[in-house]
Design an enzyme around this catalytic site. Structure first.
Site, PDB file in Angstrom:
ATOM      1  N   ARG A  55     -15.540   3.449   4.214  1.00 44.43           N
ATOM      2  CA  ARG A  55     -16.323   4.574   4.732  1.00 44.43           C
ATOM      3  C   ARG A  55     -15.440   5.810   4.813  1.00 44.43           C
ATOM      4  NH1 ARG A  55     -17.782   5.539  10.906  1.00 44.43           N
ATOM      5  NH2 ARG A  55     -15.620   6.238  10.718  1.00 44.43           N
ATOM      6  N   GLY A  56     -14.243   5.643   5.370  1.00 41.67           N
ATOM      7  CA  GLY A  56     -13.322   6.757   5.576  1.00 41.67           C
ATOM      8  C   GLY A  56     -13.402   7.279   6.996  1.00 41.67           C
ATOM      9  N   ASP A  57     -12.306   7.868   7.458  1.00 46.43           N
ATOM     10  CA  ASP A  57     -12.253   8.423   8.808  1.00 46.43           C
ATOM     11  C   ASP A  57     -13.051   9.719   8.883  1.00 46.43           C
ATOM     12  OD1 ASP A  57     -10.533   6.381   9.619  1.00 46.43           O
ATOM     13  OD2 ASP A  57      -8.744   7.526   9.032  1.00 46.43           O
ATOM     14  N   GLN A 114      -7.009  -4.254   8.788  1.00 42.57           N
ATOM     15  CA  GLN A 114      -6.277  -3.157   9.395  1.00 42.57           C
ATOM     16  C   GLN A 114      -5.058  -3.735  10.085  1.00 42.57           C
ATOM     17  OE1 GLN A 114      -4.913  -0.261   9.716  1.00 42.57           O
ATOM     18  NE2 GLN A 114      -6.911   0.771   9.722  1.00 42.57           N
ATOM     19  N   GLU A 139       0.836  -1.188   0.000  1.00 39.74           N
ATOM     20  CA  GLU A 139       0.000   0.000   0.000  1.00 39.74           C
ATOM     21  C   GLU A 139       0.873   1.241   0.000  1.00 39.74           C
ATOM     22  OE1 GLU A 139      -3.726   0.245   2.213  1.00 39.74           O
ATOM     23  OE2 GLU A 139      -2.896   2.018   3.232  1.00 39.74           O
ATOM     24  N   LYS A 183     -21.227  -6.319   4.202  1.00 40.01           N
ATOM     25  CA  LYS A 183     -20.315  -5.940   3.116  1.00 40.01           C
ATOM     26  C   LYS A 183     -20.258  -7.027   2.047  1.00 40.01           C
ATOM     27  CE  LYS A 183     -16.932  -3.009   5.488  1.00 40.01           C
ATOM     28  NZ  LYS A 183     -15.483  -2.840   5.767  1.00 40.01           N
TER      29      LYS A 183
END
Length: 286
Positions: free
Chosen positions: A108-110, A175, A17, A164
């Protein structure tokens, strides 16, 4: 190539990543990094997507496209939804499609302080379902081995993972975590609930002391005693901490591969030397 096709072939998938530069004038530095990262022969490279409308968002598709065309490696661009409208998502998907990109990591995002959400997507599963209606994309999702920090329990979080998958997610990237036993316990629970898609283990080597509090605050990862001792002993010795952090991460990865993990997703922090050291240590096991 749809990324889920990489799995189930008797080997451990190895992916990296990276994140876009905060400023557009840093793009050439990133390509210098990519020149070195590609030497470790990753199965794919994911590219993060910042919150809101920053320049980083605008670079995600460009970088993903170049990973595919310049380096011949499959990209996995991220897309967060909390602050995006359907129209913005449509424009992004059109850009990806025009670049020949088939895979998206739906997030979703922080939450960002003082920034108003769009109100059109509440969860990553909402985004995944929407992407499924907008073209022939392969949708990847995220998971938290210790449970999402905003979720009341790991069991509830795993129930959300099922949503999901029902929305079309074909494989999961975890994560970061520092205790493999936490990952194995999560994996057992997920499989028992019928979550049978490939799950890659997300590993981030700790190479400087500033990372620690930020990582733990963002993802809720716990620090096992062995890991805490390393930080306490070497936090004021940058080179020693980097060596110890790399050794700890390589030990984690070795154990995960030996245990038959579907894949290793390495958070490189745009540091090619991190990827190179991991690759040299584990390439024969992969």
């Amino acid at each position: 190539m749809k990324l889920h096709e990489l799995f189930g072939k008797g080997r451990t998938v190895f992916s990296l990543e990276i994140f876009p530069p905060k400023r557009t004038d840093g793009i050439e530095t990133l390509y210098t990094t990519l020149d070195r990262l590609t030497a470790v022969k990753p199965d794919y490279i994911s590219v993060t997507y910042g919150a809101g409308g920053s320049a980083a968002n605008n670079l995600t598709c460009r970088i993903a496209s170049d990973i595919r065309s310049r380096y011949g490696i499959e990209p996995l661009p991220h897309l967060t939804c909390l602050y995006n409208t359907r129209g913005q998502v449509d424009a992004y998907l059109a850009e990806l499609s025009a670049a020949g990109i088939e895979n998206i990591l739906a997030l979703r995002g922080d939450r960002v302080a003082d920034m108003e959400v769009s109100g059109e997507f509440a969860h990553a599963s909402d985004l995944a379902a929407y992407i499924g209606q907008r073209g022939d994309f392969n949708c990847v999702g995220a998971c938290y081995p210790e449970g999402h920090p905003e979720c009341p329990s790991l069991d509830t979080d795993i129930d959300n993972l099922k949503i999901k998958l029902d929305a079309g997610v074909t494989h999961l990237n975890s994560q970061l975590f520092f205790n493999n036993e936490d990952f194995y316990a999560f994996l057992d629970k997920a499989r028992a609930r019928g979550i049978n898609v490939p799950i890659e283990a997300g590993i981030m080597p700790v190479i400087n002391a500033r990372q620690i509090s930020r990582m733990v605050a963002n993802c809720g990862a716990s620090m096992p005693a062995k890991f805490a001792r390393i930080i306490a002993r070497y936090e004021n010795d940058p080179q020693a901490l980097m060596d110890a952090g790399m050794a700890y991460a390589i030990d984690q990865i070795t154990d995960l591969i030996a245990s038959g993990v579907d894949g290793i997703h390495l958070y490189t922090m745009n540091r090619p030397e991190v990827a190179s050291r991991v690759w040299e240590a584990v390439k024969n096991m992969l």
